[in-house]
Design an enzyme around this catalytic site. Structure first.
Site, PDB file in Angstrom:
ATOM      1  N   TYR A 345       1.118  -1.153  -0.040  1.00 19.51           N
ATOM      2  CA  TYR A 345      -0.054   0.006   0.013  1.00 19.51           C
ATOM      3  C   TYR A 345       0.941   1.333  -0.132  1.00 19.51           C
ATOM      4  O   TYR A 345       2.056   1.211   0.580  1.00 19.51           O
ATOM      5  CB  TYR A 345      -0.644  -0.018   1.328  1.00 19.51           C
ATOM      6  CG  TYR A 345      -1.732  -0.956   1.680  1.00 19.51           C
ATOM      7  CD1 TYR A 345      -2.313  -1.857   0.368  1.00 19.51           C
ATOM      8  CD2 TYR A 345      -2.013  -1.495   2.820  1.00 19.51           C
ATOM      9  CE1 TYR A 345      -3.132  -3.045   0.701  1.00 19.51           C
ATOM     10  CE2 TYR A 345      -2.759  -2.608   2.888  1.00 19.51           C
ATOM     11  CZ  TYR A 345      -3.420  -3.443   2.059  1.00 19.51           C
ATOM     12  OH  TYR A 345      -4.305  -4.517   2.130  1.00 19.51           O
ATOM     13  N   GLU A 410     -22.753   0.054  18.537  1.00 23.74           N
ATOM     14  CA  GLU A 410     -23.459   0.374  17.353  1.00 23.74           C
ATOM     15  C   GLU A 410     -24.122   1.619  17.481  1.00 23.74           C
ATOM     16  O   GLU A 410     -24.730   2.047  16.590  1.00 23.74           O
ATOM     17  CB  GLU A 410     -24.568  -0.728  17.376  1.00 23.74           C
ATOM     18  CG  GLU A 410     -23.769  -2.206  16.817  1.00 23.74           C
ATOM     19  CD  GLU A 410     -25.064  -3.406  16.776  1.00 23.74           C
ATOM     20  OE1 GLU A 410     -24.684  -4.227  16.062  1.00 23.74           O
ATOM     21  OE2 GLU A 410     -25.999  -3.322  17.662  1.00 23.74           O
TER      22      GLU A 410
END
Length: 434
Positions: A345, A410
């Site tokens: 990367y 969440e």
């Protein structure tokens, strides 16, 4: 990818987007975005749990891609599948002409076994480089995918008010390929999607994405202009000596002792050869394998490791230093060192101008790497972090990304939807004033 939140030599600014509105170019749409994001929150969480329970490794994300494609098709978007093997690209045309914003999420999971506890814990298995492994979303890509699905629904409902278009890119294999070794030369992930035309027809003017972060409190957003994530290179060194009896080591050439000296020598690259005022740099040797029996000097030793840098010049210099040190130390022991460095990367660089337009910031650098960098090499943009550590938990005790105990609060997911939607709408609106 795991995150290191140790601050370097710059100021850190924290803002909770959950409670503080972003500085919007379109304040009349901000309330609508908040309302629409709140309305879809339960479905957002359901998507994330479904994807979490059914994880798939890189370039095997067929179920996830089908779920995404079906949703985007239902929204009336122009959908392409099979991009970069299992990727999905969709285009939302706004009601007015204008620039193109691309939003990216990664879909793949990791070869990690998830402990029991969650009602939607993964029990999935998959094939990783020829062997069967347990599979888990231990890095949060399930959250990324669900957030972008929800963002697509919010923006689709507002398309008549958008001055431009939005391209949604759901990427496979961010963590790398699972069906073949990275050093085969085949491209994957973002580069494979680019080769398949993900950034064409229409070409984006800016690209945005986010990563859930185990070093920030739930709902906090963090990003910085300039280099934000390091390049990632895989290091392989093979040290070859001459096999012999361990009771007569002078009749052999010991690759184990030579490998140990090479490891020590490599430590001087960062500590003595690299200008750390210019660029933080990491060089880690992580595996050493060689030998078959206690009384045999082996013929060869294999070592692997990772290299992380933020600057192209520093990266090249570190590569040269590794080769020189490994080869010279081996030669001094009458052994041979073969060095292979695989550039995985590039550094992830957030565009200064695009960053200046966007939401309040957290200035940080991360030693992690992300192949969204290949998209940002082609198109200016911004990649930011979303905190997912519960507010009542100490950050230092939070399990990092890639841990089997990695946990996503969440409550942060809807913040991610608001953030991606706001940067999109803000960019499209700001483009009119340029």
């Amino acid at each position: 990818m795991p995150y290191d939140l140790r601050h370097i030599t710059f100021c850190v600014l924290l803002f909770a987007i959950a409670s503080t509105p972003a500085r919007a170019q379109v304040p009349d749409l901000e309330q609508e975005i908040r309302q629409r994001a709140a309305a879809i929150e339960s479905q957002l969480i359901a998507w994330r749990r479904d994807i979490h329970e059914h994880p798939e490794l890189g370039e095997q994300e067929t179920r996830t891609a089908a779920l995404v494609a079906a949703h985007l098709t239902k929204l009336g978007l122009e959908v392409r599948t099979g991009v970069g093997q299992t990727g999905v690209v969709a285009v939302l045309r706004g009601g007015k002409p204008g620039p193109v914003v691309a939003l990216r999420a990664d879909m793949d999971a990791l070869p990690v076994k998830e402990p029991e506890g969650l009602p939607f814990a993964s029990k999935a298995k998959g094939k990783y480089l020829g062997r069967e492994v347990d599979v888990m979303h231990a890095c949060g890509h399930d959250a990324h995918t669900a957030i972008l699905m929800a963002t697509a629904e919010v923006l689709a409902a507002m398309k008549d008010k958008l001055g431009g278009s939005v391209k949604f890119m759901f990427q496979p294999a961010e963590e790398g390929p699972s069906l073949y070794a990275a050093f085969t030369g085949k491209i994957w992930g973002a580069r494979a999607m680019i080769k398949d035309g993900a950034l064409a027809d229409p070409k984006p003017d800016a690209v945005f994405g986010l990563h859930v972060n185990s070093g920030l409190p739930s709902g906090r957003i963090g990003y910085r202009a300039g280099p934000a994530m390091a390049s990632a290179d895989e290091l392989r060194i093979k040290v070859t000596g001459r096999q012999g009896h361990a009771g007569y080591p002078w009749r052999a050439v010991d690759p184990i002792t030579t490998a140990a000296q090479i490891v020590l020598g490599l430590q001087t690259i960062v500590s003595r050869r690299t200008d750390l005022m210019k660029s933080p740099t990491v060089l880690s040797v992580t595996t050493i394998n060689g030998g078959s029996r206690f009384n045999i000097v082996p013929d060869a030793v294999d070592m692997t490791g990772t290299i992380r840098t933020y600057d192209a010049g520093v990266r090249a210099a570190v590569h040269r230093d590794i080769r020189q040190i490994a080869e010279s130390i081996a030669a001094s022991a009458n052994a041979k060192a073969e060095v292979e460095i695989i550039e995985l990367y590039d550094p992830l660089v957030n565009n200064d101008r695009v960053t200046a337009r966007m939401v309040p910031v957290l200035n940080e650098r991360s030693g992690a790497s992300e192949d969204v960098s290949f998209f940002l090499n082609e198109v200016p943009g911004l990649y930011f972090n979303l905190g997912i550590v519960p507010r009542d938990q100490e950050l230092a005790k939070a399990a990092p990304n890639h841990s089997p105990n990695f946990f996503v609060d969440e409550k942060a997911l809807v913040v991610g939807v608001r953030a991606l939607t706001m940067v999109t709408v803000n960019y499209l609106a700001a483009a009119k004033t340029d």
